[in-house]
Design a protein around this motif. Structure first.
Motif, short mmCIF file in Angstrom:
data_model
loop_
_atom_site.label_atom_id
_atom_site.label_comp_id
_atom_site.label_asym_id
_atom_site.label_seq_id
_atom_site.Cartn_x
_atom_site.Cartn_y
_atom_site.Cartn_z
N ILE A 10 11.96 10.70 -9.00
CA ILE A 10 12.39 9.43 -9.57
C ILE A 10 11.41 8.32 -9.17
O ILE A 10 11.21 8.06 -7.98
N GLY A 11 10.83 7.69 -10.15
CA GLY A 11 9.98 6.53 -9.92
C GLY A 11 10.82 5.28 -10.10
O GLY A 11 11.36 5.03 -11.17
N VAL A 12 10.95 4.51 -9.04
CA VAL A 12 11.78 3.30 -9.06
C VAL A 12 10.87 2.09 -9.21
O VAL A 12 9.79 2.04 -8.61
N GLY A 13 11.29 1.13 -10.02
CA GLY A 13 10.51 -0.09 -10.10
C GLY A 13 10.67 -0.85 -11.38
O GLY A 13 11.61 -0.65 -12.14
N ASN A 14 9.70 -1.73 -11.61
CA ASN A 14 9.67 -2.60 -12.77
C ASN A 14 8.20 -2.78 -13.15
O ASN A 14 7.43 -3.38 -12.40
N ASP A 15 7.84 -2.26 -14.29
CA ASP A 15 6.45 -2.32 -14.77
C ASP A 15 5.95 -3.74 -14.99
O ASP A 15 4.75 -3.96 -15.13
N PHE A 16 6.86 -4.71 -15.04
CA PHE A 16 6.47 -6.08 -15.33
C PHE A 16 6.50 -6.97 -14.08
O PHE A 16 6.55 -8.19 -14.18
N ARG A 17 6.48 -6.33 -12.90
CA ARG A 17 6.41 -7.07 -11.63
C ARG A 17 5.27 -6.52 -10.78
O ARG A 17 5.43 -6.24 -9.61
N ARG A 18 4.13 -6.34 -11.41
CA ARG A 18 2.89 -5.89 -10.77
C ARG A 18 3.08 -4.64 -9.89
O ARG A 18 3.41 -3.59 -10.41
N ASP A 19 2.95 -4.76 -8.56
CA ASP A 19 3.00 -3.59 -7.69
C ASP A 19 4.37 -2.92 -7.64
O ASP A 19 4.48 -1.77 -7.21
N ASP A 20 5.39 -3.62 -8.11
CA ASP A 20 6.72 -3.00 -8.17
C ASP A 20 6.73 -1.83 -9.16
O ASP A 20 7.63 -1.00 -9.13
N GLY A 23 6.08 3.11 -8.64
CA GLY A 23 6.88 4.32 -8.85
C GLY A 23 6.72 4.86 -10.26
O GLY A 23 6.57 6.06 -10.48
N TRP A 24 6.71 3.95 -11.22
CA TRP A 24 6.54 4.36 -12.62
C TRP A 24 5.12 4.89 -12.86
O TRP A 24 4.92 5.83 -13.63
N ALA A 25 4.13 4.26 -12.20
CA ALA A 25 2.74 4.71 -12.35
C ALA A 25 2.56 6.12 -11.79
O ALA A 25 1.85 6.95 -12.38
N VAL A 26 3.20 6.42 -10.67
CA VAL A 26 3.11 7.76 -10.09
C VAL A 26 3.76 8.78 -11.04
O VAL A 26 3.22 9.87 -11.25
N LEU A 27 4.90 8.42 -11.63
CA LEU A 27 5.55 9.33 -12.59
C LEU A 27 4.66 9.57 -13.81
O LEU A 27 4.55 10.70 -14.29
N ALA A 28 4.01 8.53 -14.30
CA ALA A 28 3.09 8.68 -15.43
C ALA A 28 1.95 9.63 -15.06
O ALA A 28 1.56 10.50 -15.85
N ARG A 29 1.42 9.49 -13.84
CA ARG A 29 0.33 10.36 -13.40
C ARG A 29 0.81 11.80 -13.27
O ARG A 29 0.12 12.74 -13.63
N LEU A 30 2.03 11.99 -12.75
CA LEU A 30 2.59 13.35 -12.65
C LEU A 30 2.74 13.99 -14.03
O LEU A 30 2.46 15.18 -14.20
N ARG A 31 3.17 13.20 -15.02
CA ARG A 31 3.29 13.73 -16.39
C ARG A 31 1.92 14.15 -16.92
O ARG A 31 1.79 15.20 -17.55
N GLU A 32 0.89 13.33 -16.67
CA GLU A 32 -0.47 13.67 -17.10
C GLU A 32 -0.94 14.96 -16.44
O GLU A 32 -1.48 15.85 -17.10
#
Length: 168
Positions: A10-20, A23-32
Motif C-alpha cells: 500500500i502506497g499512502v499519500g497525496n500526489d499533489f503534496r510534493r514529497d507526500d 508512497g504512490w511513486a514507489v507503487l508506480a515503480r513496482l508496477r513498472e
C-alpha cells in the motif's frame, strides 16, 4: 475470519503534496518493474490517502502488508527511510511521524480492536523535504524511490521464503 494468503503493498499519500506522494511513486515503480519480473500472483498493489478505514480495508485478510508513506522527521533528514515492523501487536515508535492528520498508528489501533490486523505489517516511512501543494518529489526523496521499490520486492521474497519453509 478471512483466509490470510495475500500480500498487500500500500502506497499512502497525496500526489499533489510534493514529497507526500512518495508512497504512490514507489507503487508506480513496482508496477513498472513487475512488467519484467512479475510479483507473486497473490500480491495486491494499492494506493491510499491514509484514511484509517481505507488502510484497514486494503490490508484486511493479508498475510503480509507493506505500507510506504511519507513522514516528518524530528529532527528531519529528508530522504531518510525508516523501516518499522509490527511486533507482538505493537508498531515501533519511529523518530518520524506520518505526514497525515490521522496516522498509521491510529489505523493499527483500530484494526487491533476489530481483529483486522495483517499477520505481518512492515512500514517504510520516508522523511520528506517538501509538502506544499504541487506535483513532483524533491530530488532527495525521488532518489529513495528505486531503492525502496527494491526493498519492498525483497520484503515479499523474504516473506514467500518464510511461508514456504513453514508450509503455509
Amino acid at each position: 475470519m478471512p483466509t490470510r494468503t495475500r500480500i498487500a503493498v500500500i502506497g499512502v499519500g497525496n500526489d499533489f503534496r510534493r514529497d507526500d506522494g512518495v508512497g504512490w511513486a514507489v507503487l508506480a515503480r513496482l508496477r513498472e518493474r513487475a512488467e519484467g519480473r512479475p510479483l507473486p500472483p497473490d500480491t495486491v498493489l494499492a494506493t491510499c490517502d491514509g484514511d484509517p478505514g481505507r488502510l484497514i480495508g486494503l490490508w484486511e485478510g493479508a498475510h503480509l502488508a507493506v505500507v510506504v508513506d511519507a513522514a516528518h522527521g524530528h529532527p528531519g533528514s529528508p530522504g531518510r527511510v525508516h523501516r518499522l515492523t509490527l511486533d507482538a501487536g505493537l508498531l515501533e515508535q519511529p523518530s518520524a511521524t506520518s505526514s497525515h492528520g490521522l496516522g498509521l498508528g491510529e489505523a493499527v489501533e483500530l484494526a487491533r480492536a476489530l481483529d483486522l490486523l495483517p499477520d505481518r505489517l512492515v512500514v517504510y516511512a520516508v522523511e520528506g523535504a517538501e509538502s506544499e501543494l504541487g506535483t513532483g518529489l524533491s530530488s532527495v526523496v525521488a532518489a529513495a524511490v528505486d531503492p525502496l521499490a527494491e526493498a519492498v520486492e525483497d520484503e515479499i521474497t523474504r516473506h514467500r521464503g518464510m511461508t514456504a519453509r513453514r508450509g503455509t
